[in-house]
Design a protein around this motif. Structure first.
Motif, short mmCIF file in Angstrom:
data_model
loop_
_atom_site.label_atom_id
_atom_site.label_comp_id
_atom_site.label_asym_id
_atom_site.label_seq_id
_atom_site.Cartn_x
_atom_site.Cartn_y
_atom_site.Cartn_z
N ILE F 48 -8.52 72.41 36.60
CA ILE F 48 -8.32 72.85 34.96
C ILE F 48 -7.84 73.08 34.11
O ILE F 48 -8.01 73.03 33.20
CB ILE F 48 -6.99 74.24 35.80
CG1 ILE F 48 -5.91 74.01 35.73
CG2 ILE F 48 -7.81 75.14 36.97
CD1 ILE F 48 -5.05 75.41 36.95
N GLY F 49 -6.67 71.78 34.34
CA GLY F 49 -6.53 70.71 33.22
C GLY F 49 -8.00 70.71 32.00
O GLY F 49 -8.23 70.77 31.18
N ILE F 50 -8.60 69.08 32.82
CA ILE F 50 -9.68 69.20 32.01
C ILE F 50 -10.55 69.51 32.27
O ILE F 50 -11.39 68.98 30.95
CB ILE F 50 -9.89 67.44 33.31
CG1 ILE F 50 -10.02 66.94 32.65
CG2 ILE F 50 -10.66 68.30 34.26
CD1 ILE F 50 -10.57 65.21 33.73
N LYS F 51 -11.06 70.53 32.89
CA LYS F 51 -11.58 71.48 32.83
C LYS F 51 -11.58 72.04 31.59
O LYS F 51 -12.37 72.17 30.87
CB LYS F 51 -11.96 72.00 33.55
CG LYS F 51 -13.05 73.46 33.82
CD LYS F 51 -13.32 74.37 34.93
CE LYS F 51 -14.34 75.79 33.65
NZ LYS F 51 -13.86 76.83 34.84
N GLY F 52 -10.03 72.64 31.45
CA GLY F 52 -10.06 73.49 30.09
C GLY F 52 -10.10 72.39 28.70
O GLY F 52 -10.24 72.85 27.75
N GLY F 53 -9.32 70.99 28.96
CA GLY F 53 -9.89 69.98 27.81
C GLY F 53 -10.95 69.86 27.35
O GLY F 53 -11.07 69.77 25.92
N ALA F 108 0.22 79.26 38.50
CA ALA F 108 -1.24 78.55 38.17
C ALA F 108 -2.62 78.79 38.87
O ALA F 108 -2.96 78.66 38.31
CB ALA F 108 -0.99 76.82 37.54
N VAL F 109 -1.31 79.77 39.88
CA VAL F 109 -2.66 79.77 41.09
C VAL F 109 -3.58 80.93 41.10
O VAL F 109 -4.48 81.13 41.20
CB VAL F 109 -2.15 79.51 42.36
CG1 VAL F 109 -3.30 79.60 43.76
CG2 VAL F 109 -1.45 78.38 42.39
N THR F 110 -2.61 81.72 40.12
CA THR F 110 -3.04 83.41 40.02
C THR F 110 -4.44 82.60 38.88
O THR F 110 -5.09 83.57 38.66
CB THR F 110 -2.14 84.47 39.80
OG1 THR F 110 -0.27 84.19 41.16
CG2 THR F 110 -2.52 85.45 39.54
N PHE F 111 -3.30 82.55 37.96
CA PHE F 111 -4.39 81.86 36.50
C PHE F 111 -5.94 81.45 37.61
O PHE F 111 -7.17 81.44 36.70
CB PHE F 111 -4.15 80.89 35.96
CG PHE F 111 -5.16 80.63 34.34
CD1 PHE F 111 -4.54 80.70 33.58
CD2 PHE F 111 -5.68 79.35 34.70
CE1 PHE F 111 -5.20 80.65 32.46
CE2 PHE F 111 -6.23 78.37 34.13
CZ PHE F 111 -5.65 78.88 32.90
N ILE F 112 -5.89 80.69 37.98
CA ILE F 112 -7.41 80.28 38.48
C ILE F 112 -7.49 80.99 38.94
O ILE F 112 -9.12 81.78 39.21
CB ILE F 112 -6.41 79.52 39.75
CG1 ILE F 112 -6.39 77.99 39.30
CG2 ILE F 112 -7.88 79.07 40.09
CD1 ILE F 112 -5.90 77.11 39.79
N ALA F 113 -6.89 81.74 40.11
CA ALA F 113 -8.09 83.11 40.99
C ALA F 113 -8.65 84.47 39.45
O ALA F 113 -9.89 84.72 40.18
CB ALA F 113 -6.50 84.48 41.65
N SER F 194 -3.87 66.27 31.66
CA SER F 194 -5.52 66.42 32.29
C SER F 194 -6.65 66.93 31.22
O SER F 194 -6.73 67.45 30.96
CB SER F 194 -5.54 67.57 33.14
OG SER F 194 -4.91 66.76 34.59
N LEU F 195 -4.90 67.90 30.55
CA LEU F 195 -6.13 69.08 29.19
C LEU F 195 -5.84 67.59 28.07
O LEU F 195 -7.18 67.79 27.57
CB LEU F 195 -4.77 70.04 28.77
CG LEU F 195 -5.36 71.07 27.98
CD1 LEU F 195 -6.13 71.85 28.58
CD2 LEU F 195 -3.62 71.49 27.32
N THR F 213 -13.83 67.12 40.47
CA THR F 213 -12.63 67.96 39.65
C THR F 213 -13.36 69.42 39.92
O THR F 213 -12.83 70.61 39.67
CB THR F 213 -12.10 68.18 38.63
OG1 THR F 213 -13.79 67.78 38.14
CG2 THR F 213 -11.06 66.75 38.80
N GLY F 214 -15.23 69.26 39.70
CA GLY F 214 -15.47 71.09 39.09
C GLY F 214 -16.22 71.09 41.09
O GLY F 214 -16.21 71.96 41.51
N ASP F 215 -17.13 70.13 41.45
CA ASP F 215 -17.75 70.31 42.96
C ASP F 215 -17.08 71.18 43.81
O ASP F 215 -17.20 71.73 44.55
CB ASP F 215 -18.74 69.86 43.06
CG ASP F 215 -19.75 68.95 42.03
OD1 ASP F 215 -20.28 69.72 40.49
OD2 ASP F 215 -20.70 68.50 42.05
#
Ligand code: AMP
Ligand code: AMP
Ligand code: AMP
Ligand code: NA
Ligand code: NA
Ligand code: NA
Lengths: 333, 109, 333, 109, 109, 333
Positions: F48-53, F108-113, F194-195, F213-215
């Motif tokens: 999520i860090g890298i994706k957000g960044g 963070a996991v709730t955020f991801i959900a 990661s961000l 990190t994505g797929d």
């Protein structure tokens, strides 16, 4: 040196290496679980082995390959030979032999970093480089063990009282034992096996493995380098007994080895990619395979020295500065 | 209740690289029972993070009789003389013997 | 037997199995970290469960399926029933019951190897096979526990003195307990759950899981089989108390079970793919789930026997020779 | 400084499959505190590599009083009679008692 | 054979979150040698499954002399007074001393 | 509430969460190996860090972002401030402070959900939400530690005898220490790093990381939620000392926090996606980072309470009911 060479430092995997260094520097509790770190290092070996094998199955055997492997083999014998007397000026025979073994041998992760560097620069290199990685592992260890045995024997002459136990020791670790330990080391075996499997299954058979060994490579490498960064920074902090001589050794010998390889490779007419990979192999020092074997074979040596130097000094040097530097040198020649 | 039997617990702390050698030494003396636990740590030779195979420690536990312990200590003494980095720890313990095993006079009850 | 059948041995995953066997044979220190091995076995269950569930959601229920599951269920009861008296000729009742449970039950990894074999041969099989895998797990355990309880009771009659504690034991492990242990075993539960989730999310919902449970399958299987190869070879070396009778048992009973299934399936008109999968299920012996349950339910039995035979003899036999052999038999009939 | 208190350390070595049973036995005797460590090993029933759930060992540590130990030993004795493969080890230890806990006469200082 | 030397084994059981603090306390007293093992467990503050960083236990083993132990016990006593959840266990052990180390009269042989 | 909102419960990852709850409820021995669970939680942070960044590198800075971060920061300070006195009515100052920290901080996991929920509903949200996740971690901890220090000081006044050791304690854990512990916590550092790496490498550099990190995201999340389900159900069973007041707190405070955020966000004109993410952040309670820091900083508090409530009550509430509920509320306003 142009800037593009150092653009490799913006490779995400290398950035995670820096993140790891930063984390350990600020004494963060960030840590990859140990079994994951070990798995990642097996994964990387499997991936480069199988990739190299597939490349070999496509390229077949050719003369350049033999030349390249010849240079690799030469360096594996030559590096311990010339570094041992150098190290003996400051160290006892056991530590000198252990460090000579470490620098004569190779680091798979540094090799991988160089491969990524070449990929980023769209430079190709031969699949046989994975073979070079395999054959450069053992010779240095064997030579170092012989040098340590000589040290043991000369100590025994000086101190006849200890002769009995020392005799026992050298008999316990015969050349046969060392050869066995070296070739059956898990990392070597996995690499050789994966290489062979790559050759057998070829390009078509590889397709089913590719999502794992190919597509995930960068992501898993990033994770592994994150942990390596943490290990490096922690080790640097705890470095004991590594004085200016050994620090200079850890930075200069890699460059010297690389220069020797580059000279030889250019004379032999190897491609720029192959030259860089061989230079990096010669410049790298083993911090996984050799230290594990040396703990058994040269117990008198201090792992804090040979392991610490290879991991905390030479590894980051090569990944961050060495690889782009050697690449520049090749371009200049 | 079965009575407790006095025994010795031999604990070896060493690097993962030395494990094979230790197990071999046990085997040679006829000791086929042992328990191994992964560990990290620090000592005279620096931090052992447990992250790399060259950087990991293990604990080996062996429950044995005093007689067997003495012969094994000789072997480990020899290894230490040859500069192997092992910590050899001995603890007095009691065990609940297996069904049918001879019982000693020493009892917890 | 034609050569193409054995071409399956060139599957990369199978080659890594051989690499593992080789590594342990030369006493290499190659080893997958234990938590990774456990994770991989959970991953494989999740992947085949969800894949089976999605296939079921597409195919729906049909008669062939019921026939197939009927044969599966029959074998799960029949195998312990006929092997127990056979084993009793050489073994006490506890070890006989434990081995009967092991061979009456199934091995998910052998099942997966058969699935890969069929994929390599472009032969299809029903998604309901994952259901067969689930329902064949428990019956054999339940029967074996009943047989062990009978043994305990008859021993108690002989030795009235021990009756008290034995009475306590059999009461501790009632059928209810065994059913609970069997159905709540982590492997079974994950498999059933993933199957159900596959049915619920269907083909569309599966797309997001596919990169993980589908694309990585071969690569992760290769890693797991590498470790399995290591375990198999180590166990073979340490095998104690497994004499010629049990060795013959470990190789012949699988073939016999496969032949029975193939005969029944052909009579029932099942497809070649379904027949092979059922034959392999019947031929396989459990070395993960059943041994864990039997340790609790039949503590008198020696895990060295039932676990060792299933893991070190029957598993590699099926993966290397059994599967292509059963496939040939189906082709002949 | 607080004084050390003599206690017993009960160590159980067994297969992962038996863990639930042991914890249950502890609970029944009112013991809610324990520590578990994963292990591999070898013994009469062969190698336990730790790779498969059917192939893994654990060490369970329980710090307790001698009185409680004795009742628990009865349970484990019973389990061993019923052929369960467990190693039951008892060690004399001292602990630093929690704030406010009664102190014994035994002291390290 | 070299003689066994009597030593103390200090075992700390605590949460992973406290590890850094303990190691720091050891360092301050000049103790640079220790061994760490990951654990799960249960106690007054519930189950520690070991699954999350906030939910994991560790065992820290330190082999030391009685003199050093006493000063360390003061520190841990202080931490316990400040409500830190640590179990501090002391066991009598013997070790095989390193080459050249002074030997004691206590011997197993 | 319409049904589509709850269709999110058919997300495979959420179904594996239910499977985990079920497994632990029937006392199955199903368990992910601990190092895998820890790795998965690091993986999710990295992903999520890298994706957000990367999203940030595309969107750049804008005003909405500052408004959103402002609301996030306000809640991080406000929640401990208003919950502490509430908790003090039933609890001592240490436990009140610890719980206030837990609920003021984020999961963070709730955020991801929530992110997965929005993806399933094709609603977009800003990449800067990962920044909100980072900045909401520390403030609550700092405030709680200050509140605990005040409690300590007032206790010391009451009990002069204990003053010495208490003085020592508060000096040991200065604000500097807490800030250090909070910002160098592994989870925070990995997320921030990661961000930053995402921002640096941008959309193009991300391509090589994406397969990992994505797929794989959904599949690995499913595995992690399986384990989380197991942990939640086990904790619920063992919950001691959590009475009706705290149970009500664990369910009502999240809703209250979400309502406050939704009101503020709507006033500020944030998008529906951003509003939901912020609401979920405010509603979530930390069960990884904060409990680890609080164990060191407020040792007097009982982890059974603050950790148990956040993990076993608030986390499943948010994942199963909270997220769709907040989404409905946003739609209504
Ligand atoms: N003498 C011993 N010392 C230490 N651990 C042992 C010993 N014997 C057996 N074990 C442990 O107990 C487990 C089961 O032993 P067994 O029931 O003899 O197969 C082994 O896998 C070892 O981990
Ligand atoms: N009686 C005991 N014996 C062994 N370990 C214990 C005992 N009590 C607690 N522990 C360990 O100490 C940790 C913290 O205990 P507590 O502070 O009581 O929750 C637990 O998670 C266990 O690992
Ligand atoms: N005093 C000690 N107490 C416990 N473990 C120790 C001690 N000293 C060393 N060790 C362990 O032994 C390993 C090797 O120690 P060394 O040979 O001193 O580097 C360390 O990594 C620790 O795991
Ligand atoms: Na080199
Ligand atoms: Na079967
Ligand atoms: Na919150």
């Amino acid at each position: 040196m142009d800037i593009k060479s150092f653009a490799t430092l913006l490779d995400p995997a290398v950035l995670f290496f820096f993140l790891g260094i930063f984390a350990a520097s600020v004494r963060s509790n960030l840590e990859i679980p140990a079994p994951i770190a070990k798995f990642l290092s097996l994964y990387l070996l499997m991936a480069i082995g199988i990739k190299g094998g597939v490349a070999l199955s496509v390229s077949g055997l050719h003369v350049q390959m033999l030349v390249g492997l010849g240079i690799a083999l030469f360096m594996a014998f030559f590096v311990p030979l010339y570094t041992f007397p150098l190290l003996r000026r400051k160290l006892d025979g056991f530590n000198a032999a252990a460090i000579a073994a470490t620098y004569g041998s190779v680091s798979a992760v540094t090799f991988i970093a160089a491969g990524q560097f070449l990929d980023n620069h769209d430079v190709e290199y031969g699949g046989y480089m994975a073979v070079a990685l395999v054959i450069m592992e053992a010779p240095a260890v064997i030579m170092a063990v012989a040098l340590a045995a000589m040290t043991r024997a000369s100590l025994a002459k000086q101190d006849a009282g200890a002769a009995a136990s020392i005799g026992k020791n050298s008999s316990t670790f015969s050349l046969r034992n060392i050869l066995h330990e070296s070739f059956t080391d898990g990392a070597i075996l996995l690499l050789m096996g994966s290489l062979l499997i790559g050759v057998i299954v070829g390009k078509d058979g590889y397709q089913v493995m590719k999502p794992f060994t190919g597509d995930l490579f960068k992501g898993l490498l990033a994770f592994f380098l994150l942990e390596m960064g943490i290990l490096v920074a922690r080790r640097i902090r705890e470095m004991k007994g590594v004085g200016p001589f050994l620090i200079a050794f850890a930075f200069c010998i890699p460059v010297l080895n690389a220069v020797i390889v580059i000279t030889l490779s250019q004379l032999a007419g190897l491609s720029a990619g192959d030259t860089l990979m061989l230079a990096v192999l010669a410049a790298s020092a083993s911090y996984i395979v050799v230290p594990a074997v040396v703990r058994v074979a040269i117990p008198e040596a201090n792992p804090g020295l040979y392991f610490g130097m290879a991991l905390a000094l030479t590894f980051p040097f090569n990944v961050v500065l060495g690889i782009p530097l050697y690449h520049q040198l090749i371009q200049l020649l | 209740m079965r009575r407790l039997q006095p025994k010795k617990l031999l604990t070896i702390i060493t690097s993962r690289a030395i494990e094979k050698m230790i197990i071999e030494a046990l085997r040679k003396r006829g000791v086929g029972g042992y328990t191994v636990v992964n560990a990290s740590g620090a000592g005279a030779s620096g931090i052992q993070s447990g992250m790399l195979d060259s950087d990991s420690n293990i604990l080996i536990y062996v429950i044995l009789s005093e007689a067997r312990l003495i012969t094994l200590l000789d072997d480990f003494d020899d290894m230490m003389n040859r500069s192997y980095r092992i910590k050899v720890v001995v603890t007095d313990i009691s065990i609940l013997p297996r069904k049918g095993a001879a019982t000693s006079k020493n009892s917890v009850a």
